[in-house]
Design a protein around this motif. Structure first.
Motif, mmCIF file in Angstrom:
data_model
loop_
_atom_site.group_PDB
_atom_site.id
_atom_site.type_symbol
_atom_site.label_atom_id
_atom_site.label_comp_id
_atom_site.label_asym_id
_atom_site.label_seq_id
_atom_site.Cartn_x
_atom_site.Cartn_y
_atom_site.Cartn_z
ATOM 1 N N ALA A 16 0.863 -1.174 0.000
ATOM 2 C CA ALA A 16 0.000 0.000 0.000
ATOM 3 C C ALA A 16 0.906 1.233 0.000
ATOM 4 O O ALA A 16 1.580 1.491 0.988
ATOM 5 N N HIS B 33 0.583 4.387 0.253
ATOM 6 C CA HIS B 33 0.395 5.509 1.176
ATOM 7 C C HIS B 33 0.771 5.165 2.608
ATOM 8 O O HIS B 33 0.863 6.040 3.450
ATOM 9 N N LEU B 34 0.968 3.872 2.888
ATOM 10 C CA LEU B 34 1.338 3.479 4.241
ATOM 11 C C LEU B 34 2.857 3.460 4.367
ATOM 12 O O LEU B 34 3.582 3.366 3.383
ATOM 13 N N LEU C 152 0.962 -5.062 8.193
ATOM 14 C CA LEU C 152 -0.440 -5.005 7.750
ATOM 15 C C LEU C 152 -1.123 -6.362 7.922
ATOM 16 O O LEU C 152 -0.643 -7.378 7.440
ATOM 17 N N HIS D 185 -6.460 7.756 13.083
ATOM 18 C CA HIS D 185 -5.018 7.920 12.915
ATOM 19 C C HIS D 185 -4.161 7.035 13.819
ATOM 20 O O HIS D 185 -2.973 6.891 13.592
ATOM 21 N N LEU E 95 -6.144 2.489 9.930
ATOM 22 C CA LEU E 95 -5.060 1.858 9.167
ATOM 23 C C LEU E 95 -5.609 1.005 8.023
ATOM 24 O O LEU E 95 -5.147 1.092 6.889
ATOM 25 N N TYR E 96 -6.620 0.183 8.340
ATOM 26 C CA TYR E 96 -7.185 -0.699 7.320
ATOM 27 C C TYR E 96 -7.877 0.124 6.230
ATOM 28 O O TYR E 96 -7.881 -0.254 5.057
ATOM 29 N N TYR F 292 -7.010 3.182 5.253
ATOM 30 C CA TYR F 292 -5.939 3.692 4.398
ATOM 31 C C TYR F 292 -5.424 2.590 3.474
ATOM 32 O O TYR F 292 -5.192 2.816 2.288
ATOM 33 N N ALA F 293 -5.230 1.386 4.034
ATOM 34 C CA ALA F 293 -4.676 0.287 3.238
ATOM 35 C C ALA F 293 -5.585 -0.045 2.058
ATOM 36 O O ALA F 293 -5.123 -0.203 0.927
ATOM 37 N N SER G 251 -5.506 2.709 -0.460
ATOM 38 C CA SER G 251 -4.198 2.820 -1.086
ATOM 39 C C SER G 251 -3.984 1.718 -2.110
ATOM 40 O O SER G 251 -3.528 1.965 -3.226
ATOM 41 N N ASN G 252 -4.317 0.490 -1.740
ATOM 42 C CA ASN G 252 -4.138 -0.654 -2.637
ATOM 43 C C ASN G 252 -4.995 -1.806 -2.127
ATOM 44 O O ASN G 252 -4.595 -2.553 -1.237
ATOM 45 N N ALA H 231 -4.244 -4.960 0.500
ATOM 46 C CA ALA H 231 -4.994 -5.113 1.740
ATOM 47 C C ALA H 231 -5.583 -6.515 1.831
ATOM 48 O O ALA H 231 -5.492 -7.188 2.857
ATOM 49 N N GLY I 5 -8.369 8.026 -2.978
ATOM 50 C CA GLY I 5 -8.221 7.126 -1.839
ATOM 51 C C GLY I 5 -6.820 7.130 -1.256
ATOM 52 O O GLY I 5 -5.860 7.579 -1.888
ATOM 53 N N GLY I 6 -6.723 6.647 -0.020
ATOM 54 C CA GLY I 6 -5.426 6.485 0.631
ATOM 55 C C GLY I 6 -4.878 7.712 1.327
ATOM 56 O O GLY I 6 -3.909 7.611 2.067
ATOM 57 N N VAL I 7 -5.467 8.880 1.066
ATOM 58 C CA VAL I 7 -4.937 10.125 1.628
ATOM 59 C C VAL I 7 -6.055 10.907 2.305
ATOM 60 O O VAL I 7 -7.161 10.987 1.766
#
Lengths: 257, 346, 326
Positions: free
Chosen positions: A93, A95-96, A104, B210, B216-217, B219-220, B223-224, B228, B289-291
């Protein structure tokens, strides 16, 4: 060199409709052994990888981990049993951070009630991720950096490092050196060697034959859904390996003996 | 392929220093708010610098920030929730309807006597919002409809339902206007009970987004999604949580609107989804997404209402308000695009 | 393919759901009258619906009630009118959202042998329309000016600040009321200065926010004219939250039950009420007289005056003018 078998499939087959993707394939992977899996597109490589990783269930045959038979109902079950798979397309990912990617799905919660509510021990994970990656030879960046700030090679190193870190028995790497420059591919091969030293069984799938010849102990050639050759890496040269892949060298007779 | 050499090609000097400072969206937004505040104060002959103006801005902020927080979570996951405005209307109406028709609490209950009814009303509003979220989640995860269309459909349905239940009229149930009035002397103190309550909710939400797995999940996934899934995250289950939470926040927003108006109104949320999305984007979240950061959204909402309030205080024609908001959003997206390309070139 | 099919099904289901609530089937032998407007959910139209339904039942009329629930917009109204015309009703009560935009649809209905009545607003050319019935919005605005002047005890030579909360710049009723308000002030109360106007875009929270800002900007504000129901709700909430009830005169529009309750509590100085139910009843009656008995109305244009409700209005009158929820 001989290895104690850690992961094994016996006589597995898989068909998709009328297409036989995998036909009676048997394969052993030893602890500390790197097994190369090669073959043309459509030879059954990705089907075999999916069977090994638990993504697909075979129509027939057995899967044995440490000599015990298993049925993988999902990749997660295989993962929990100690079989890690790094898919070509899965990646990280972006952004992580590096640490968040490494952990993860396996986050460490803080102690107490907050941990039950999902709050995470971020400092510990960052430190652990950095230590774990360093142990297998990846030490280029702070684990607090976002993955998007890394180069392509560094990202791949983290992705493999993540799998190696978590794998307890077997790690399956699908095209890990794809799209990488020579130096970066070298780093990835170095990580594979480190995984081998840790006693993990490694399945290495690649189109790049020099990489396969360089890092593997044994090479398995798939063609038209069948395993047509299974021999120590030293048995092959670049040319003969290519010959088995394309079918220019016929081997079925020889194997039948 | 990227290369580390390009790191050295970045512009150096003071310009670069300032550029780096403003690449932090929150600092940029605080600067924007300060500049706007000074501008409006001068233009309005000092009127805008009054504490009561700050109370007005915070009261407006409170009505949208709850939706914007939920929206931020959805946007981080790579989705969008257009149904939140209609959910505000629906939850405020359902809450009023149940208070008045099930519990027989009517508009004559005011002040402290309304405490228990309003708490019950809050629970009803939250449940209503959650129900809309569940419908969204089913449309997205089970029927596999893209979030934009799925939540557009629930926007229509929730809005229609709000009208049917209310008969198109505001439903005046129990009320307590002291909850939304500034404590003590409004010329000295801009905060009200509702504003404090909203701040507490936002801070808790920020911590979960945050510092905890929930965020976290999200964002994951944004992000992708493939990564995930590969990491063993149940993407569908998590997205269900995300949309239900967005609904819950919209339900809270509905109750805020109810307490502010002393009535459940079927149009109290109309158009609010656009403000929520605008605040999220101005706050630095990416619709890809992701941000996204809760602090950014909090400040983005403040920017929006500083502008709205300021334009009114300096007697700018109301027609210009919409245009200014549009310019703000375009500006925010442009800044984001700039940041994205500069990050990529590293 | 599969996905777009699913999407369409979902959208269609949502649409079917909302239509199902609005239309109700009746036997075909009755006189059939269609009633079409924009922003159907507006309490004004909801109150109108109550009147229309009551008269329809009394006159044995099958009432087809149609309109976009939330948009007061020619774009959404034209297709609705056209599809209603294709159902061949005997009569059509049309509330055009735009005088020229609905002209073609109105002419089309007349050409198809349908009797057309206009209520509240009208098409540009009324020559083919049987009757036009409206509330007097200009008169309502003037009454609002009188109510504010009364509440602030207007004295010649003094100046007073007032503001007006609108929904949008173009809503015709808003414009008519504001014009009536301004004209009455110019004529009788020159000391009253209209300092500002703002738009709520149909959201009472926005209306409330506008009033909050005015109360800050004009500490000596004498009065607020909240020009419709949305602005009335928002302004009433703002005065209550700023603890200024009774200190600033508030004249609202539309007698929602909630607003009437606030009038009784003294939050509103006065409420200007229309009689939408009476407008609708008269429209149906006039159409039935023409369709069934061939009788033309005595005069085409009918104006039903607005009334100012105050705390001292009799309970019976308050009840009479309160918009009944459906």
């Amino acid at each position: 060199m001989s290895f104690e078998t850690v992961y094994e499939v016996r006589n597995v087959s898989k068909r998709y409709g009328s297409v036989v993707a995998l036909d009676d394939a048997s394969l052993k992977i030893g602890a500390g052994e790197v097994v190369g899996l090669v073959g043309d597109n459509g030879a059954g490589k990705s089907t075999l990888v999916k069977v090994l990783s638990g993504a697909h269930q075979p129509d027939g045959g057995q899967i044995l981990l440490d000599g015990e038979e298993h049925v993988w109902h999902s990749p997660k079950i295989a993962l929990e049993a100690g079989v890690e798979t790094l898919y070509q397309e899965s990646g990280l990912a972006p952004h992580l951070t590096v640490a968040q990617n490494v952990f993860l799905g396996r986050e460490i919660p803080v102690k107490g009630i907050l941990g039950k509510m999902g709050f995470l021990a971020r400092k510990k994970m960052a430190a652990d991720a950095e230590a774990d990656l360093e142990r297998i030879g990846i030490a280029f960046a702070s684990s607090g950096r976002p993955v998007s700030a890394l180069s392509g090679g560094q990202r791949q190193a983290v992705a493999i490092g993540r799998s190696v870190t978590w794998a307890r028995k077997v790690i399956i790497l699908d095209e890990p050196t794809n799209h990488l420059g020579a130096r970066q591919a070298g780093e990835v091969l170095h990580i594979i060697e480190n995984a081998k030293k840790q006693g993990l069984g490694v399945v290495f799938i690649s189109h790049t034959l020099p990489h396969v010849l360089q890092v593997c102990d044994r090479i398995v050639v798939l063609r038209l859904g069948k395993i047509v050759k299974d021999a120590p890496a030293s048995f092959f040269t670049n040319e003969t390996l290519l010959g088995y892949i394309t079918g220019a060298i016929q081997t079925l007779q020889e194997d039948a003996e | 392929m990227t290369d580390s050499k390009q790191d050295q090609l970045k512009p150096a000097g003071i310009g670069a220093g300032i550029a780096k400072l403003f690449s932090n969206q929150s600092i940029l937004l605080v600067a924007v708010i300060l500049v706007l505040g000074i501008f409006f104060s001068i233009q309005s002959g000092g009127d805008f610098a009054k504490v009561m103006v700050f109370n007005n801005i915070l009261t407006d902020w409170g009505s949208i920030i709850l939706l914007a927080v939920g929206q931020t979570l959805v946007v981080i996951s790579g989705g969008i929730d257009l149904s939140v405005g209609a959910t505000v209307s629906l939850s405020s109406v359902v809450s009023a309807f149940v208070m008045m028709n099930v519990f027989k609490w009517d508009g004559t209950i005011t002040g402290d006597a309304a405490t228990v009814p309003l708490l019950v009303g809050t629970l009803i509003a939250v449940l209503t919002g959650a129900a809309v979220g569940v419908v969204n989640a089913i449309l997205i995860n089970v029927a596999k409809i893209v979030p934009f269309i799925a939540t557009l459909a629930t926007l229509s349905a929730a809005g229609g339902l709000a009208i049917i239940i209310s008969g198109g009229q505001p439903l005046q149930g129990p009320s307590n206007f002291s909850l939304i009035s500034a404590f003590g002397d409004p010329r000295l103190n801009p905060f009200s009970f509702m504003i404090i309550a909203v701040i507490v909710v936002v801070v808790i939400a920020g911590l979960f987004i945050h510092k905890a797995k929930l965020g976290l999940y999200t964002y994951a996934i944004g992000s992708n999604t493939f990564a995930a899934r590969g990491a063993g995250i149940n993407v569908e289950r998590h997205l269900t949580k995300v949309y239900v939470l967005s609904g819950v926040f919209a339900g809270l927003g509905g109750m805020y609107s109810y307490i502010r108006l002393g009535a459940g109104s079927p149009t109290s949320g109309s158009g609010m989804e656009l403000y929520a999305i605008a605040a999220t984007v101005i706050g630095g979240a990416s619709l890809m997404g992701g941000v996204g950061r809760i602090l950014g959204t909090v400040l983005g909402t403040l920017v929006l209402y500083t502008v709205q309030s300021g334009l009114l205080m300096i007697n700018v024609s109301p027609d210009w308000k919409q245009i200014v908001v549009a310019i703000l959003i375009a500006g925010a997206v442009a800044v984001q695009g700039f940041k994205f390309t500069s990050k990529r070139s590293k | 393919m599969n996905r777009s099919l699913k999407t369409m099904t979902a959208v269609a289901a949502a649409a079917a759901l909302s239509i199902g609530f609005v239309s109700a089937g009746h036997a075909a032998t009755q006189t059939k009258i269609a009633f079409v407007m924009g922003a159907e959910a507006d309490p004004f139209f909801q109150a109108m619906k109550v009147g229309a339904q009551a008269q329809a039942t009394a006159s044995n009329v099958n009432l087809v009630w149609q309109g976009d629930p939330s948009h007061y917009d020619v774009q959404t109204e034209v297709p609705i009118v056209d599809s209603v015309i294709s159902q061949a009703p005997d009569g059509l009560v049309l509330i055009p959202t735009d005088p020229t935009g609905l002209q073609a649809s109105s002419d089309k209905a007349v050409a198809a042998g349908i009797q057309v009545a206009n209520v509240d607003t009208h098409v540009a050319d009324l020559s083919k329309v049987l009757t036009f019935i409206t509330g007097d919005n200009g008169d309502g605005g003037a009454k609002a000016a009188d109510a504010i002047a009364g509440a602030i005890k207007y004295t010649k030579g003094k100046t007073y600040q007032v503001v007006v909360g609108l929904t949008s710049k173009t809503a015709t009723t808003n414009v008519a009321r504001l014009d009536g308000f301004k004209a009455q002030i110019a004529k009788k109360y020159p000391g009253i200065k209209i300092k500002d106007v703002a738009y709520s875009a149909s959201n009472p929270q926005t209306a409330s926010s506008n009033v909050n800002n005015w109360l800050t900007k004009y500490p000596n504000l004498s009065g607020i004219f909240a020009i419709d129901g949305t602005n009335a709700s928002g302004a009433a909430a703002a005065l209550q939250s700023k603890k200024l009830v009774g200190k600033v005169a508030l004249v609202g529009y539309d007698a929602y039950p909630a607003n009437v309750a606030l009038l009784k509590k003294g939050v509103f100085t006065a409420l200007i009420a229309q009689d939408p139910a009476a407008e609708a009843r008269l429209a149906i009656k006039t159409l039935v007289a023409k369709i069934v008995n061939g009788k033309n109305p005595a005069k085409r244009d009918v104006v039903i005056p607005n009334v100012a409700l105050t705390k001292s209005t009799s309970a019976a009158n308050l009840k009479k003018y309160t918009y009944v929820a459906n």
